[in-house]
Enzyme design. Structure first.
Site, PDB file in Angstrom:
ATOM      1  N   LYS A 282       0.825  -1.215   0.000  1.00 23.24           N
ATOM      2  CA  LYS A 282       0.000   0.000   0.000  1.00 23.24           C
ATOM      3  C   LYS A 282       0.859   1.266   0.000  1.00 23.24           C
ATOM      4  O   LYS A 282       0.602   2.196  -0.755  1.00 23.24           O
ATOM      5  CB  LYS A 282      -0.947   0.029   1.223  1.00 23.24           C
TER       6      LYS A 282
ATOM      7  N   ARG B 101      -9.841   0.508   9.058  1.00 22.15           N
ATOM      8  CA  ARG B 101      -9.463  -0.879   9.363  1.00 22.15           C
ATOM      9  C   ARG B 101     -10.537  -1.595  10.168  1.00 22.15           C
ATOM     10  O   ARG B 101     -10.351  -2.759  10.511  1.00 22.15           O
ATOM     11  CB  ARG B 101      -8.177  -0.875  10.190  1.00 22.15           C
TER      12      ARG B 101
ATOM     13  N   ARG C 207      11.387  -6.297   4.854  1.00 20.52           N
ATOM     14  CA  ARG C 207      11.288  -4.854   5.120  1.00 20.52           C
ATOM     15  C   ARG C 207      11.849  -4.520   6.508  1.00 20.52           C
ATOM     16  O   ARG C 207      12.471  -3.490   6.692  1.00 20.52           O
ATOM     17  CB  ARG C 207       9.809  -4.420   5.012  1.00 20.52           C
TER      18      ARG C 207
ATOM     19  N   ARG D  69      11.300  -0.722  11.716  1.00 22.04           N
ATOM     20  CA  ARG D  69      10.015  -0.931  12.384  1.00 22.04           C
ATOM     21  C   ARG D  69      10.053  -2.220  13.190  1.00 22.04           C
ATOM     22  O   ARG D  69      10.173  -3.311  12.623  1.00 22.04           O
ATOM     23  CB  ARG D  69       8.892  -1.011  11.350  1.00 22.04           C
TER      24      ARG D  69
ATOM     25  N   ARG E 135      -0.746  -9.377  13.190  1.00 20.24           N
ATOM     26  CA  ARG E 135      -1.249  -8.303  12.323  1.00 20.24           C
ATOM     27  C   ARG E 135      -2.074  -8.890  11.169  1.00 20.24           C
ATOM     28  O   ARG E 135      -3.107  -8.338  10.794  1.00 20.24           O
ATOM     29  CB  ARG E 135      -0.081  -7.475  11.769  1.00 20.24           C
TER      30      ARG E 135
HETATM   31  P1  AMP Z   1       0.557   0.328   9.358  1.00 22.37           P
HETATM   32  O1  AMP Z   1       1.764   1.156   9.089  1.00 22.37           O
HETATM   33  O2  AMP Z   1      -0.634   0.773   8.554  1.00 22.37           O
HETATM   34  O3  AMP Z   1       0.808  -1.145   9.229  1.00 22.37           O
HETATM   35  O4  AMP Z   1       0.146   0.586  10.883  1.00 22.37           O
HETATM   36  C1  AMP Z   1       1.039   0.276  11.951  1.00 22.37           C
HETATM   37  C2  AMP Z   1       0.234   0.112  13.232  1.00 22.37           C
HETATM   38  O5  AMP Z   1      -0.457   1.347  13.547  1.00 22.37           O
HETATM   39  C3  AMP Z   1      -0.891  -0.940  13.169  1.00 22.37           C
HETATM   40  O6  AMP Z   1      -0.417  -2.256  13.427  1.00 22.37           O
HETATM   41  C4  AMP Z   1      -1.827  -0.445  14.255  1.00 22.37           C
HETATM   42  O7  AMP Z   1      -1.349  -0.755  15.552  1.00 22.37           O
HETATM   43  C5  AMP Z   1      -1.759   1.076  14.085  1.00 22.37           C
HETATM   44  N1  AMP Z   1      -2.761   1.553  13.105  1.00 22.37           N
HETATM   45  C6  AMP Z   1      -2.530   2.127  11.898  1.00 22.37           C
HETATM   46  N2  AMP Z   1      -3.679   2.439  11.271  1.00 22.37           N
HETATM   47  C7  AMP Z   1      -4.669   2.028  12.105  1.00 22.37           C
HETATM   48  C8  AMP Z   1      -6.091   2.032  12.020  1.00 22.37           C
HETATM   49  N3  AMP Z   1      -6.727   2.525  10.947  1.00 22.37           N
HETATM   50  N4  AMP Z   1      -6.790   1.546  13.084  1.00 22.37           N
HETATM   51  C9  AMP Z   1      -6.168   1.060  14.178  1.00 22.37           C
HETATM   52  N5  AMP Z   1      -4.829   0.990  14.306  1.00 22.37           N
HETATM   53  C10 AMP Z   1      -4.084   1.470  13.282  1.00 22.37           C
END
Ligand code: AMP
Length: 194
Positions: free
Chosen positions: A14, A89, A128, A134, A146
């Site tokens: 994404k 989400r 990654r 991260r 996740r």
């Molecule tokens: P991402 O970079 O999108 O994978 O997000 C990293 C982490 O941020 C996720 O594993 C969640 O803990 C939190 N996070 C990001 N976006 C959301 C969302 N829309 N709702 C809830 N938690 C989120």
């Protein structure tokens, strides 16, 4: 105006595709994951709360996430459209986004789901993790959690938009350019119908 939800499990590409879409369609990119990482880096109260969830691969509660998203959208009133990456989400987040769009006399153009198999996702995330810094990309248990959270809580968001014929699946396996072309074809088809 195009308001796109770029959807898919962690590691589906994404972020990479969002950068290319932004360049081509001049949209404002909002990644809630990036917003949380900024808060975590700055050690704000919101960041401390977010990391207590993200470090375990769990979702940050909806009330917090919807608040940060709304603030970011409202901070860009002149945007020519948005690309939402990693949001919504959960179904309550989707409802909140629909409400926000209608307050702005806008709507979601479409949701594009990047589909990639679990084995490939795990490999991509671990790869990654070697360079992203991260922590949530470096631990197989956190990655598995996740992906599971995505299946349980996030897939219903695609069904929410499928009910109004706005959800589309794109094969997320291939070169960056191949996947990008598939996405652009979808955006162009869909933006002609609205
Ligand atoms: P991402 O970079 O999108 O994978 O997000 C990293 C982490 O941020 C996720 O594993 C969640 O803990 C939190 N996070 C990001 N976006 C959301 C969302 N829309 N709702 C809830 N938690 C989120």
């Amino acid at each position: 105006m195009i308001n796109l939800i770029l959807f898919g499990p962690p590691g589906s590409g994404k972020g990479t595709q969002a950068e290319k879409i932004v360049e081509k369609y001049n949209l404002h990119h909002i990644s809630t994951g990036d917003l949380f990482r900024r808060e975590i880096k700055n050690k704000t109260a919101l960041g401390l709360e977010a990391v207590s969830y993200s470090s375990k691969g769990q979702l940050v509660p909806d009330s917090v996430t919807i608040g940060i998203l709304r603030k970011e959208v409202e901070a860009h009133p002149d945007a020519k459209g948005f690309i939402f990456d990693g949001f919504p989400r959960t179904v309550p987040q989707a409802d909140a986004l629909d409400k926000l769009m209608s307050e702005m006399e806008q709507s979601i153009t479409c949701l594009i789901e990047l589909r990639v198999g679990d084995g490939e996702l795990t490999n991509r995330l671990l790869e990654r993790g070697k360079t992203s810094g991260r922590a949530d990309d470096q631990n197989s248990d956190v990655i598995a959690n996740r992906i599971q959270v995505y299946k349980n809580e996030t897939i219903p968001v695609a069904l929410h938009y499928a009910q109004v014929d706005k959800a589309f699946i794109v094969d997320g396996v291939g070169s960056i350019e191949e996947v990008f072309d598939r996405i652009c074809n979808r955006i162009e088809e869909q933006s002609q119908t609205v």
